[in-house]
Motif scaffolding. Structure first.
Motif, PDB file in Angstrom:
ATOM      1  N   ILE A   1      -6.576   9.877   8.976  1.00 59.32           N
ATOM      2  CA  ILE A   1      -6.294   8.997   7.767  1.00 59.32           C
ATOM      3  C   ILE A   1      -6.154   7.544   8.030  1.00 59.32           C
ATOM      4  N   THR A   2      -5.404   7.095   9.323  1.00 60.43           N
ATOM      5  CA  THR A   2      -5.411   5.665   9.725  1.00 60.43           C
ATOM      6  C   THR A   2      -6.785   5.012  10.147  1.00 60.43           C
TER       7      THR A   2
ATOM      8  N   PHE B   1       0.961  -1.123  -0.048  1.00 60.87           N
ATOM      9  CA  PHE B   1      -0.006   0.156   0.021  1.00 60.87           C
ATOM     10  C   PHE B   1       0.773   1.166   0.106  1.00 60.87           C
ATOM     11  N   THR B   2       1.947   1.259   0.842  1.00 58.65           N
ATOM     12  CA  THR B   2       2.767   2.535   1.091  1.00 58.65           C
ATOM     13  C   THR B   2       3.637   2.660  -0.266  1.00 58.65           C
ATOM     14  N   TYR B   3       4.061   1.658  -0.748  1.00 51.29           N
ATOM     15  CA  TYR B   3       4.708   1.512  -2.367  1.00 51.29           C
ATOM     16  C   TYR B   3       3.797   2.031  -3.223  1.00 51.29           C
ATOM     17  N   ALA B   4       2.553   1.786  -3.249  1.00 50.91           N
ATOM     18  CA  ALA B   4       1.729   2.170  -4.281  1.00 50.91           C
ATOM     19  C   ALA B   4       1.215   3.722  -4.066  1.00 50.91           C
ATOM     20  N   LEU B   5       1.352   4.151  -2.778  1.00 51.34           N
ATOM     21  CA  LEU B   5       1.083   5.533  -2.613  1.00 51.34           C
ATOM     22  C   LEU B   5       2.406   6.571  -2.770  1.00 51.34           C
ATOM     23  N   ILE B   6       3.468   5.916  -2.938  1.00 47.00           N
ATOM     24  CA  ILE B   6       4.668   6.781  -2.779  1.00 47.00           C
ATOM     25  C   ILE B   6       4.668   7.887  -3.915  1.00 47.00           C
TER      26      ILE B   6
ATOM     27  N   LEU C   1      -8.806   7.711  -2.370  1.00 44.22           N
ATOM     28  CA  LEU C   1      -9.333   8.454  -1.330  1.00 44.22           C
ATOM     29  C   LEU C   1      -8.215   9.010  -0.220  1.00 44.22           C
ATOM     30  N   VAL C   2      -7.228   8.128   0.079  1.00 44.65           N
ATOM     31  CA  VAL C   2      -6.051   8.240   0.939  1.00 44.65           C
ATOM     32  C   VAL C   2      -5.199   9.425   0.101  1.00 44.65           C
ATOM     33  N   TYR C   3      -4.907   9.351  -1.019  1.00 40.17           N
ATOM     34  CA  TYR C   3      -4.273  10.341  -1.971  1.00 40.17           C
ATOM     35  C   TYR C   3      -4.930  11.732  -1.531  1.00 40.17           C
ATOM     36  N   ALA C   4      -6.335  11.812  -1.705  1.00 42.70           N
ATOM     37  CA  ALA C   4      -7.085  13.185  -1.392  1.00 42.70           C
ATOM     38  C   ALA C   4      -6.808  13.576  -0.177  1.00 42.70           C
ATOM     39  N   LEU C   5      -7.074  12.608   0.884  1.00 42.66           N
ATOM     40  CA  LEU C   5      -6.772  13.156   2.249  1.00 42.66           C
ATOM     41  C   LEU C   5      -5.068  13.795   2.377  1.00 42.66           C
ATOM     42  N   GLU C   6      -4.157  12.896   1.800  1.00 40.14           N
ATOM     43  CA  GLU C   6      -2.917  13.356   2.144  1.00 40.14           C
ATOM     44  C   GLU C   6      -2.655  14.598   1.430  1.00 40.14           C
ATOM     45  N   LYS C   7      -3.486  15.186   0.325  1.00 40.71           N
ATOM     46  CA  LYS C   7      -3.325  16.246  -0.408  1.00 40.71           C
ATOM     47  C   LYS C   7      -3.777  17.448   0.390  1.00 40.71           C
ATOM     48  N   GLN C   8      -4.966  17.382   1.070  1.00 39.83           N
ATOM     49  CA  GLN C   8      -5.412  18.142   2.076  1.00 39.83           C
ATOM     50  C   GLN C   8      -4.559  18.618   3.032  1.00 39.83           C
ATOM     51  N   LYS C   9      -3.873  17.454   3.717  1.00 37.18           N
ATOM     52  CA  LYS C   9      -3.212  17.565   4.786  1.00 37.18           C
ATOM     53  C   LYS C   9      -1.982  18.356   4.410  1.00 37.18           C
TER      54      LYS C   9
ATOM     55  N   ARG D   1       3.055   6.669   8.645  1.00 32.52           N
ATOM     56  CA  ARG D   1       1.835   6.652   8.918  1.00 32.52           C
ATOM     57  C   ARG D   1       0.988   5.419   8.015  1.00 32.52           C
ATOM     58  N   HIS D   2       1.526   5.083   6.836  1.00 27.47           N
ATOM     59  CA  HIS D   2       0.872   4.269   5.837  1.00 27.47           C
ATOM     60  C   HIS D   2       1.706   2.659   6.035  1.00 27.47           C
TER      61      HIS D   2
END
Lengths: 255, 274
Positions: free
Chosen positions: B102-103, B40-45, B83-91, B65-66
């Motif tokens: 997020i968690t 998951f973390t790898y995909a979000l990098i 969804l997590v990408y959107a959250l991280e962006k706002q953060k 965090r991830h």
């Protein structure tokens, strides 16, 4: 020896390709059977045996992780035993049961190694080094995720079917039983880590409700998701309304 | 909705595409401890690298965090990635999105997404694909394997990008609305409630720790597990999670815990306690 190397290499390669899509498609007996048949020079037997094994293992699938048998290891070894050892298709299928259930325990045995390697990821994460993190992800999945399975396949082909089964017959039964017990305990580690991040004393009640809904009432994941979602929604609107009231009363004081 | 889809910048589209490609490795490095944490973390990098470029400290926080337990469907999980990408962006833009929120959102959505994904893919499409394929295979026809790959494997890959995009646009739209109304605090609390309820349920559904012990009352013997089930079913499971949680809090290494569990399991089965 050559056959053992070829089969083990094929096992590793096909797993690697399949995992590159997180697929669980190439490793199913119906696809893996023909592939092992091909490398052993008898595609037709591979196809038929793959179909027979798929019919059995169709219900055996790792949902949420814990599959009761490793269909892929069983397919690799059984196809080899049938094509190379000349045992009948039916005998091969019968042999797939002990092999599949035994192979499942490999994951349990190598868990301390995984636990150790996980710390490398944590180290890179703590350093904010996402490039090394990505690199390690690649190395880890290529080298370590199926290293021991590949060795087992190699030994399994090299020593032959009889030797493998008789070896496990010599093992005291409590060892294998114990590994199954340990396997049942492992999810607690992941859940424990998760809890260290999200647990809040004042919200323990909600965790208990979630537990009760599943443990006592046997509500499935979707059901509990809807109940939890509804509960969260209720509290969200109560909270939001409180905030709206607070700000509007503040406004009244001002004027 | 259509407006926002139009509103995806080329940069966002590029990042979403890169996440899709990397999400193929969601199950890579899968193990029984953190499950797909690394995948998951790898995909979000790609997203994290965009958002926290040049800020080592924030990057480290995001990675940590991830890099934690997640167990979801490899294909349907793409929605969560979006969804997590959107959250991280706002953060990253300085909005009050807490790490915990997020968690919690991850913890509460991973199960239902896995549930939907498993019933569509593992149970429905795989069984249909195998059911048709087996008939060909038993006749020695390779078409069986190909049908299986197409029905199960093809759809599995095809839905990733649409789901990822859906998660991202949904997250962006909804969150924007919340920030404007100043309701993020309420959402954070709601997310905590949702997360903890789901984890409470997961303790029971993921774990199954039982004992074969029986207590003898003269002639009759009563299985201890039956008695436990009548008081608190899955009591041993929740005790296990609690003990492990305490051990982790006391900084006992995960390697030691995993190793200890194997030794414990063999000892318990030797003594016929478990």
């Amino acid at each position: 020896m050559t056959t053992a190397l070829i089969v083990a290499f094929t096992y590793w390669l096909v797993y690697w390709i399949d995992e590159s899509f997180s697929w669980q498609a190439l490793v199913r007996p119906i696809v893996a059977g023909p592939i092992f048949g091909l490398v052993l020079g008898d595609v037709k037997t591979g196809i038929i045996l793959g179909g027979m094994l798929e019919a059995i293992y169709m219900g055996v699938v790792s949902i949420g992780g814990g599959a009761p048998a490793d269909a892929y290891v069983a397919t690799a070894l059984v196809v080899t035993y049938v094509i190379q050892g000349g045992i009948s298709l039916e005998a091969g299928v019968a042999l797939s049961f002990p092999i599949g259930t035994l192979a499942r325990n490999i994951n349990t045995l190598v868990l301390p190694m995984h636990a150790y390697l996980i710390r490398w990821f944590e180290k890179f994460a703590a350093a904010g080094d996402y490039k090394s993190y990505s690199f390690l992800q690649q190395i880890y999945r290529i080298v370590f995720s199926r290293l021991f399975h590949t060795i087992v396949i190699f030994l399994g082909v090299w020593l032959g079917g009889d030797a493998v089964v008789s070896f496990f017959n010599v093992l005291p039964p409590y060892i294998l039983k114990g590994l199954t017990v340990a396997g049942a305990l492992f999810p607690a580690v992941g859940l424990g880590i998760l809890l260290t991040m999200i647990y809040k004393k004042e919200l323990t009640g909600f965790m208990i409700i979630g537990f009760v809904l599943v443990a006592y009432l046997g509500i499935g994941t979707m059901g509990i998701a809807l109940i939890a979602g509804a509960t969260a929604l209720i509290f969200y609107f109560i909270d939001a309304e409180k905030k709206a009231n607070a700000s509007s009363s503040k406004g009244e004081e001002l004027f | 909705m259509t407006q926002v889809v139009k509103g995806l910048t080329p940069q966002e589209k590029k990042t979403l595409f890169r996440i899709t490609m990397r999400s193929n490795l969601m199950n890579g490095s899968m193990q029984a401890i953190k499950r797909q944490a690394m995948g998951f973390t790898y995909a979000l990098i790609p997203a994290l690298a965009d958002l926290y470029k040049g800020d080592k400290k924030k990057m480290a926080e995001a990675l940590q965090r991830h890099d934690t337990f997640i167990n979801t469907h490899a294909s349907f999980g793409a929605f969560l990635l979006g969804l997590v990408y959107a959250l991280e962006k706002q953060k990253a833009e300085g909005k009050p999105v807490s790490s915990e929120m997020i968690t919690n959102i991850k913890a509460s959505l991973m199960g239902p997404l896995a549930g939907i994904g498993d019933s569509i893919f593992h149970i429905t499409l795989r069984v249909i694909g195998a059911g048709i394929g087996i008939n060909f295979a038993l006749e020695g026809n390779i078409v069986g394997a190909l049908i299986f790959l197409l029905i199960y494997g093809g759809t599995f890959l095809a839905i990733k990008y649409p789901l990822l995009k859906a998660g991202y646009t949904l997250g962006t739209n909804y969150l924007k609305d919340l920030f404007e109304k100043g309701l993020v605090q309420s959402l954070t609390k709601a997310a905590s409630i949702l997360g903890l309820m789901m984890v409470g349920g997961l303790v029971s559904s993921l774990m199954n720790v039982t004992t074969p012990l029986a207590i003898k009352f003269g002639e009759t013997s009563v299985a201890l597990q039956t008695m436990l089930d009548q008081i608190v079913p899955e009591a041993l499971s929740i005790i296990t999670v609690f003990v492990v949680y305490k051990l982790i809090k006391r900084k006992v290494s995960i390697t030691m815990i995993a190793f200890g569990m194997i030794v414990f399991g063999i000892a318990m089965s030797f003594l016929k306690i478990m």
